[in-house]
Design a protein around this motif. Structure first.
Motif, PDB file in Angstrom:
ATOM      1  N   LEU A   1       0.815  -1.205   0.000  1.00 53.10           N
ATOM      2  CA  LEU A   1       0.000   0.000   0.000  1.00 53.10           C
ATOM      3  C   LEU A   1       0.851   1.259   0.000  1.00 53.10           C
ATOM      4  CD1 LEU A   1      -2.960   0.930   0.098  1.00 53.10           C
ATOM      5  CD2 LEU A   1      -2.816   0.937   2.588  1.00 53.10           C
ATOM      6  N   LEU A   2       2.044   1.185   0.622  1.00 55.31           N
ATOM      7  CA  LEU A   2       2.890   2.371   0.685  1.00 55.31           C
ATOM      8  C   LEU A   2       3.537   2.694  -0.657  1.00 55.31           C
ATOM      9  CD1 LEU A   2       4.625   1.821   4.158  1.00 55.31           C
ATOM     10  CD2 LEU A   2       2.645   3.246   3.608  1.00 55.31           C
ATOM     11  N   GLN A   3       3.717   1.690  -1.511  1.00 51.97           N
ATOM     12  CA  GLN A   3       4.354   1.901  -2.799  1.00 51.97           C
ATOM     13  C   GLN A   3       3.352   1.942  -3.953  1.00 51.97           C
ATOM     14  OE1 GLN A   3       7.571   2.561  -2.870  1.00 51.97           O
ATOM     15  NE2 GLN A   3       7.787   2.160  -0.659  1.00 51.97           N
ATOM     16  N   ASP A   4       2.103   1.693  -3.689  1.00 53.41           N
ATOM     17  CA  ASP A   4       1.092   1.626  -4.759  1.00 53.41           C
ATOM     18  C   ASP A   4       0.763   3.030  -5.246  1.00 53.41           C
ATOM     19  OD1 ASP A   4      -1.616   1.312  -6.090  1.00 53.41           O
ATOM     20  OD2 ASP A   4      -1.163  -0.781  -5.579  1.00 53.41           O
ATOM     21  N   PRO A   5       0.767   3.269  -6.562  1.00 52.87           N
ATOM     22  CA  PRO A   5       0.467   4.623  -7.078  1.00 52.87           C
ATOM     23  C   PRO A   5      -0.975   5.064  -6.810  1.00 52.87           C
ATOM     24  CG  PRO A   5       0.637   3.041  -8.878  1.00 52.87           C
ATOM     25  CD  PRO A   5       1.098   2.326  -7.636  1.00 52.87           C
ATOM     26  N   ARG A   6      -1.857   4.150  -6.479  1.00 52.67           N
ATOM     27  CA  ARG A   6      -3.248   4.520  -6.231  1.00 52.67           C
ATOM     28  C   ARG A   6      -3.450   5.103  -4.834  1.00 52.67           C
ATOM     29  NH1 ARG A   6      -5.792  -1.235  -7.571  1.00 52.67           N
ATOM     30  NH2 ARG A   6      -3.889  -1.807  -6.430  1.00 52.67           N
ATOM     31  N   THR A   7      -2.421   5.045  -3.999  1.00 52.58           N
ATOM     32  CA  THR A   7      -2.526   5.505  -2.614  1.00 52.58           C
ATOM     33  C   THR A   7      -2.382   7.019  -2.561  1.00 52.58           C
ATOM     34  OG1 THR A   7      -1.546   3.425  -1.867  1.00 52.58           O
ATOM     35  CG2 THR A   7      -1.618   5.252  -0.292  1.00 52.58           C
ATOM     36  N   ASP A   8      -3.389   7.703  -2.002  1.00 51.60           N
ATOM     37  CA  ASP A   8      -3.341   9.162  -1.840  1.00 51.60           C
ATOM     38  C   ASP A   8      -2.580   9.486  -0.553  1.00 51.60           C
ATOM     39  OD1 ASP A   8      -5.669   9.790   0.375  1.00 51.60           O
ATOM     40  OD2 ASP A   8      -6.110   8.007  -0.853  1.00 51.60           O
ATOM     41  N   PRO A   9      -2.215  10.754  -0.341  1.00 50.92           N
ATOM     42  CA  PRO A   9      -1.421  11.105   0.853  1.00 50.92           C
ATOM     43  C   PRO A   9      -2.106  10.766   2.158  1.00 50.92           C
ATOM     44  CG  PRO A   9      -1.306  12.856  -0.777  1.00 50.92           C
ATOM     45  CD  PRO A   9      -2.310  11.871  -1.286  1.00 50.92           C
ATOM     46  N   ALA A  10      -3.408  11.015   2.258  1.00 48.24           N
ATOM     47  CA  ALA A  10      -4.106  10.724   3.510  1.00 48.24           C
ATOM     48  C   ALA A  10      -4.074   9.230   3.793  1.00 48.24           C
ATOM     49  CB  ALA A  10      -5.541  11.233   3.447  1.00 48.24           C
ATOM     50  N   THR A  11      -4.311   8.430   2.767  1.00 44.61           N
ATOM     51  CA  THR A  11      -4.255   6.989   2.948  1.00 44.61           C
ATOM     52  C   THR A  11      -2.842   6.539   3.289  1.00 44.61           C
ATOM     53  OG1 THR A  11      -6.062   6.752   1.350  1.00 44.61           O
ATOM     54  CG2 THR A  11      -4.785   4.781   1.842  1.00 44.61           C
ATOM     55  N   HIS A  12      -1.850   7.197   2.684  1.00 44.16           N
ATOM     56  CA  HIS A  12      -0.452   6.853   2.970  1.00 44.16           C
ATOM     57  C   HIS A  12      -0.140   7.110   4.440  1.00 44.16           C
ATOM     58  CE1 HIS A  12       3.966   6.960   2.794  1.00 44.16           C
ATOM     59  NE2 HIS A  12       3.862   6.235   1.659  1.00 44.16           N
ATOM     60  N   ALA A  13      -0.683   8.201   4.970  1.00 45.94           N
ATOM     61  CA  ALA A  13      -0.442   8.518   6.369  1.00 45.94           C
ATOM     62  C   ALA A  13      -1.082   7.490   7.290  1.00 45.94           C
ATOM     63  CB  ALA A  13      -0.965   9.925   6.681  1.00 45.94           C
ATOM     64  N   VAL A  14      -2.305   7.084   6.971  1.00 44.86           N
ATOM     65  CA  VAL A  14      -2.984   6.070   7.781  1.00 44.86           C
ATOM     66  C   VAL A  14      -2.243   4.747   7.711  1.00 44.86           C
ATOM     67  CG1 VAL A  14      -5.118   4.752   8.038  1.00 44.86           C
ATOM     68  CG2 VAL A  14      -5.228   7.190   7.555  1.00 44.86           C
ATOM     69  N   ALA A  15      -1.746   4.358   6.505  1.00 48.00           N
ATOM     70  CA  ALA A  15      -1.023   3.101   6.341  1.00 48.00           C
ATOM     71  C   ALA A  15       0.275   3.100   7.142  1.00 48.00           C
ATOM     72  CB  ALA A  15      -0.747   2.850   4.870  1.00 48.00           C
ATOM     73  N   GLU A  16       0.962   4.249   7.172  1.00 46.89           N
ATOM     74  CA  GLU A  16       2.186   4.321   7.940  1.00 46.89           C
ATOM     75  C   GLU A  16       1.889   4.218   9.436  1.00 46.89           C
ATOM     76  OE1 GLU A  16       5.470   6.830   5.342  1.00 46.89           O
ATOM     77  OE2 GLU A  16       4.191   7.881   6.785  1.00 46.89           O
ATOM     78  N   ARG A  17       0.802   4.879   9.860  1.00 43.45           N
ATOM     79  CA  ARG A  17       0.491   4.866  11.280  1.00 43.45           C
ATOM     80  C   ARG A  17       0.072   3.467  11.749  1.00 43.45           C
ATOM     81  NH1 ARG A  17      -4.448   5.705  13.490  1.00 43.45           N
ATOM     82  NH2 ARG A  17      -5.222   6.593  11.528  1.00 43.45           N
ATOM     83  N   LEU A  18      -0.632   2.703  10.906  1.00 42.00           N
ATOM     84  CA  LEU A  18      -1.126   1.378  11.288  1.00 42.00           C
ATOM     85  C   LEU A  18      -0.235   0.261  10.751  1.00 42.00           C
ATOM     86  CD1 LEU A  18      -4.966   1.902  10.728  1.00 42.00           C
ATOM     87  CD2 LEU A  18      -3.696   1.987  12.885  1.00 42.00           C
ATOM     88  N   HIS A  19       0.885   0.640  10.076  1.00 41.43           N
ATOM     89  CA  HIS A  19       1.809  -0.350   9.532  1.00 41.43           C
ATOM     90  C   HIS A  19       1.088  -1.306   8.569  1.00 41.43           C
ATOM     91  CE1 HIS A  19       3.807   0.963  13.285  1.00 41.43           C
ATOM     92  NE2 HIS A  19       4.930   0.884  12.547  1.00 41.43           N
ATOM     93  N   ILE A  20       0.336  -0.752   7.664  1.00 45.78           N
ATOM     94  CA  ILE A  20      -0.380  -1.558   6.657  1.00 45.78           C
ATOM     95  C   ILE A  20       0.460  -1.577   5.394  1.00 45.78           C
ATOM     96  CG2 ILE A  20      -2.509  -1.823   5.336  1.00 45.78           C
ATOM     97  CD1 ILE A  20      -3.932  -0.155   7.430  1.00 45.78           C
ATOM     98  N   ARG A  21       0.831  -2.761   4.951  1.00 43.48           N
ATOM     99  CA  ARG A  21       1.588  -2.906   3.698  1.00 43.48           C
ATOM    100  C   ARG A  21       0.748  -3.651   2.665  1.00 43.48           C
ATOM    101  NH1 ARG A  21       7.052  -1.985   4.343  1.00 43.48           N
ATOM    102  NH2 ARG A  21       7.007  -1.877   2.051  1.00 43.48           N
TER     103      ARG A  21
END
Length: 959
Positions: free
Chosen positions: A516-536
């Motif tokens: 999810l962190l490297q996927d081009p479909r991920t917007d900044p807000a989603t990137h922030a949530v993924a980093e906070r919850l460690h979602i890959r």
């Protein structure tokens, strides 16, 4: 040279020993063919044999069919037509003979019918003769037609001759046309001769001559009579009579001729003429005898025997020969057809045997090349069907069966994998069904999968705006494996305006994010949530309900992972079930919450309704007690003659206002009972005539206040004497309708009609009259009460709402005269009594209210109606309290039922003293033994002694 030749010969011998024979090579080549080619060759040979057999059978069958067609289309119809023509010709002859003998016109009708059928038979034979193969029958038919053309006019000649005796009987014709005129001429001359002789002077000679003349005339008449009879009948007795009379006549004529000298010259001339005419008569008589005794005495019989009968006989002979020949041809064709059918049967049997042999050969070949491998394949399938999925079918060849065995082995392998997946899905489904809440439901779904990287799952439901647009999503359940970062807790809310990934999550198909962190479909807000919850790694499974997506199930992992379709299939197969389970859980929770709210609201409504009923009952009693006292004293003041007109008008105003307030309180109580469905009827037997006259009497004084309005009471002559019903409620309805009609009519008239429409038997109603015989049902009177006025009328909009509570007409001056409860209560009462209340109205022309009820009639007629309204003034004494002894109270208690006591107690508590008085009178009318009780209640009600009434009625209830 010598050395090479032996070597070549040895090589050829070696090749001849090692080379397989041609049938072995053919068998090998056949075995190497595919199943389709083998079946094509075998069935091709079988079809060729069958086609050959069918061709032979068709050829023989065609010949037999041709013979059958000729027999069916030509031979049989020809034989049948010949036989019918023969029968019809015989019928024609019989009809001709019958008419010639009996003269019955039915014979002519039979002849015409038979002739018509005979001509149809000839026409059919002529049509069929075009297909005849024997020329002799054609010639016979032509001769038959020619004879019939000659013979056809003869029957009509015979009928005409038979119908005309003069033409048919020559002797009768001669007698009628020649003999009879000549005899008449002779008699005329004899009359002249006798008349001349009578003029002579009487003498013996003259008398003797006159006697001779008379004898001559008599004998001549006898001769002509016998001659006519013989010509008609041919009876010889008449001929003998004629001869006897001829001898007598000749003797008389000879005697007369010997006395010619005694006659006058003119008489001698007459005798001479008579002698000449007599000779002619005798000559004609001989002609008549000859004609009557000749062979043509009857012309019709002569024509029949000489022409008709011989020609008919000749036609019969020709028809008989034609019929016989056609029968012979039919028999011949049938024999030939039998032979050919036998040949066809033989060919069929031989062809069947040949096909059977060929089929057995093919069965043997296919048994070894097809059936054997298929049976072994079937045995392998049976082992697999009992659960031995590790067994593999043998692959014996490269044909279709071999390829099928290979495909079967591949299918078994995939089936093993599918069963493993189904078992896993079943375990997941069982867990889903037994889940206690949505979190358990998600846990059952995720733990049943086989993706090791997934360590948490989150169930999100979309939020929708009023326009159906997704505004965000909320976490309602989650699952956590215990390792890695915990998922978002339930209740976490993500807005679509902040998290653009929500638009991407709206999909029909599952979505996969390997990182999810490297996927081009991920917007900044989603990137922030993924980093906070460690979602890959994240797999998105959409949840749909019908045509709307309700949310998503997110499968999350802490490490990147490449998802495959096979891994995600167990989850995807449970999405529909998961959506239904989620929706059911939500509906169940909502239903339980709604049930709790409804139960609370129901209890509150019941408590409020009970409080309202208690309040109305207590307020009714509290209001009626002083109000009845006010009405009583106002009534006494109105009767006091010492008051001034102003004081009397004031007292009357107090009384009218009190009556209006009492009516308003009663209407509100009735409406309260109707809304609470506690209004009940108390039917009794009452006198209908007195009941109606009492209602009219109530309005006699009221109508005097409107001098331009006339009240007309129009009862039907067929009204029953007594009926069974709730007189109180019926009176309330009718009084309300008549009062409204008078109120809304300024000039004209108000007509109160009562009609008995029909009477019919009905079932025994509750409270039925005692005089009805056991086992019988009293008749039911269908009554119509109609109140018609010429008042202001109503518009259609007004008629739609006048039966609603607290609704009134639009007339501005009359709206203040009521609260709009009367018609609503009246309609409920009429419906409760099983009737109907209808209204017809035109603005400015008036209104008509019609009440239709069915009331059981009572057989006995009462002497009077105790409950009828009294007229005139009545002096009211001061209130007095009467106390009955225990014996009187005990006697009255046995006369009234608990229901009747409950009604009176209810009326007393509410202060409805006039109604209570009328009810007591109705009880006395039903049972005369209650008359003392009714009079006591009447006295206490007139004195407004509410406390005494309550004590009296409570004593009837056992204290």
């Amino acid at each position: 040279m010598s050395t090479s030749q032996p070597t070549s010969a040895a090589t050829q011998r070696s090749q001849s020993r090692t080379a397989p024979p041609f049938w072995e090579r053919g068998r090998t080549a056949f075995r190497n063919l595919g199943i389709g080619a083998k079946l094509n060759i075998g069935f091709g040979i079988l079809m060729l044999v069958l086609l050959l057999i069918v061709a032979l059978i068709f050829s023989v069958g065609g010949q037999a069919t041709a013979l059958i067609d000729v027999t069916e289309d030509v031979r049989v119809p020809s034989a049948l037509a010949s036989a019918q023509a023969l029968s019809n010709l015989l019928r024609m002859q019989a009809a001709i003979r019958g008419y010639l003998v009996l003269g019955d016109l039915q014979n002519i009708d039979d002849y015409n019918k038979a002739r018509e059928r005979f001509e149809n038979n000839l026409a059919q034979l002529q049509e069929l003769s075009a297909h005849w193969t024997n020329p002799e029958d054609v010639e016979r038919l032509q001769a038959l037609v020619a004879i019939f053309e000659t013979w056809a006019p003869i029957p009509q000649q015979l009928f005409q001759l038979h119908d005309n005796p003069l033409e048919n009987r020559p002797a009768l014709r001669i007698e009628a046309t020649q003999v009879r005129p000549l005899a008449a001429e002779l008699l005329r001359h004899l009359e002249q001769l006798s008349a001349s002789q009578e003029t002579h002077p009487p003498s013996a000679d003259n008398q003797a001559l006159l006697s001779l003349m008379l004898d001559f005339r008599n004998s001549l008449q006898a001769m002509t009579t016998n001659l006519r009879a013989y010509a008609i009948t041919g009876d010889l007795a008449f001929k003998f009579g004629y001869a006897d009379n001829l001898v007598a006549n000749s003797n008389t004529l000879g005697e007369l001729e010997r006395r010619l000298d005694r006659l006058q010259p003119e008489q001698v001339a007459i005798v001479t003429e008579i002698r000449r005419l007599r000779r002619e008569l005798l000559s004609l008589s001989e002609t008549v005898f000859a004609a009557a005794e000749g062979e043509r005495n009857y012309e019709d019989l002569y024509l029949f025997t000489t022409q008709a009968a011989p020609q008919a006989e000749e036609m019969l002979t020709l028809l008989t020969r034609i019929a016989d020949e056609q029968q012979r041809l039919i028999q011949r064709d049938l024999n030939v057809g039998k032979q050919r059918l036998w040949m066809m049967q033989v060919q069929t049997i031989l062809g069947g045997l040949l096909s059977l042999v060929l089929g057995l050969v093919m069965i043997n070949i296919f048994q070894r090349s097809i059936s054997g491998p298929v049976q072994r394949l079937h045995a392998a399938a049976q082992r697999i069907s009992v659960g031995d999925l590790d067994f593999r079918a043998p692959v014996e060849s490269n044909d279709e069966i071999g390829r099928l065995a290979a495909a079967f082995n591949s299918m078994t392998h995939r089936l093993q994998e599918t069963i493993d997946n189904l078992e896993r899905l079943y375990r997941i489904s069982q867990g889903v069904m037994s889940a206690r809440d949505l979190s358990d439901l998600v846990a059952e779904v995720v733990e049943g999968g086989n993706i090791p990287v997934i360590n948490r799952a989150v169930l999100n439901l979309f939020e929708f705006s009023d326009q159906g647009q997704v505004t965000g999503m909320t976490v309602i359940a989650n699952w956590y494996s215990g390792r890695g970062t915990p998922p978002s807790p339930p209740g976490t809310r993500y807005l679509r305006a902040d998290l653009e990934l929500i638009d991407l999550l709206r999909s029909r198909e599952p979505l996969f994010f390997n990182d999810l962190l490297q996927d081009p479909r991920t917007d900044p807000a989603t990137h922030a949530v993924a980093e906070r919850l460690h979602i890959r790694a994240m797999a998105v499974l959409p949840l749909w309900r019908q045509e709307q997506q309700i949310g998503v199930l997110l499968l999350e992992g802490d490490e990147p992972y490449e998802f495959s379709e096979q891994e995600i299939r167990p989850y995807a197969s449970l999405l529909v079930q998961l959506s239904v389970a989620i929706e059911n859980r939500r509906l169940l929770e909502q239903t339980q919450q709604r049930a709790v709210e409804l139960d609370r609201a129901k209890k509150q409504a019941e408590a409020a309704n009970q409080a309202k009923s208690d309040f109305l009952a207590r307020m009714s009693h509290e209001l009626r007690t002083p109000l009845n006292a006010i009405l009583g004293y106002a009534h006494l003041l109105c009767q006091d003659e010492s008051l001034t007109p102003f004081q009397r008008n004031a007292a009357r105003s107090i009384r009218d206002s009190g009556d209006h307030l009492l009516t308003l309180i009663s209407d509100i109580l009735d409406l309260s009972r109707i809304e609470a469905q506690r209004l009940e009827l108390y039917p009794t037997n009452f006198d209908l005539t007195s009941f109606l006259e009492g209602i009219v009497e109530i309005f006699r004084i009221r109508i005097q206040e409107k001098p331009e309005v006339t009240l007309v009471y129009s009862p039907s002559p067929g009204l029953p004497a007594q009926v069974h019903g709730d007189a109180k409620r019926l009176r309330q309805v009718l009084i309300n309708l008549i009062e409204n009609a008078i109120k809304f009519t300024e000039r004209g008239r108000v007509i109160f009609r009562v009609e008995a429409l029909t009477q019919q038997p009905a079932g025994r109603a509750a409270g039925e009259a005692e005089d009805t015989a056991p086992g019988t049902s009293p008749p039911v009177a269908r009554l119509r009460f109609q109140v018609e006025d010429t008042g202001i009328g109503m518009s259609p909009q007004e008629m739609e709402r006048i039966f609603r509570p607290f609704e009134q007409g639009d007339h501005p001056t009359l709206r203040a005269q009521g609260v709009g409860l009367g018609l609503a209560i009246s309609q409920h009462l009429v419906h409760l009594m099983g009737g109907s209340l209808e209204v017809e109205s035109q603005p400015g022309q008036g209104s008509t209210f019609t009440v239709t009820l069915e009331l059981p009639t009572v057989g006995t007629t009462p002497e009077a109606a105790p409950g009828a309204t009294r007229t005139g003034t009545r002096e009211v004494s001061a209130p007095r309290v009467h106390r009955e002894d225990g014996a009187t109270q005990s006697a009255w208690r046995r006369l009234v039922t608990r229901e009747q006591v409950a009604v009176m107690l209810d009326l007393a508590w509410k202060g409805e003293l006039p109604t209570l008085s009328r009810y007591a009178q109705e009880l006395a009318q039903a049972d005369p033994r209650c008359r003392p009780l009714a009079e006591r209640v009447q006295q206490m009600a007139d004195a407004f002694d509410e406390e005494g009434l309550l004590a009296l009625i409570e004593s009837l209830n056992g204290g």
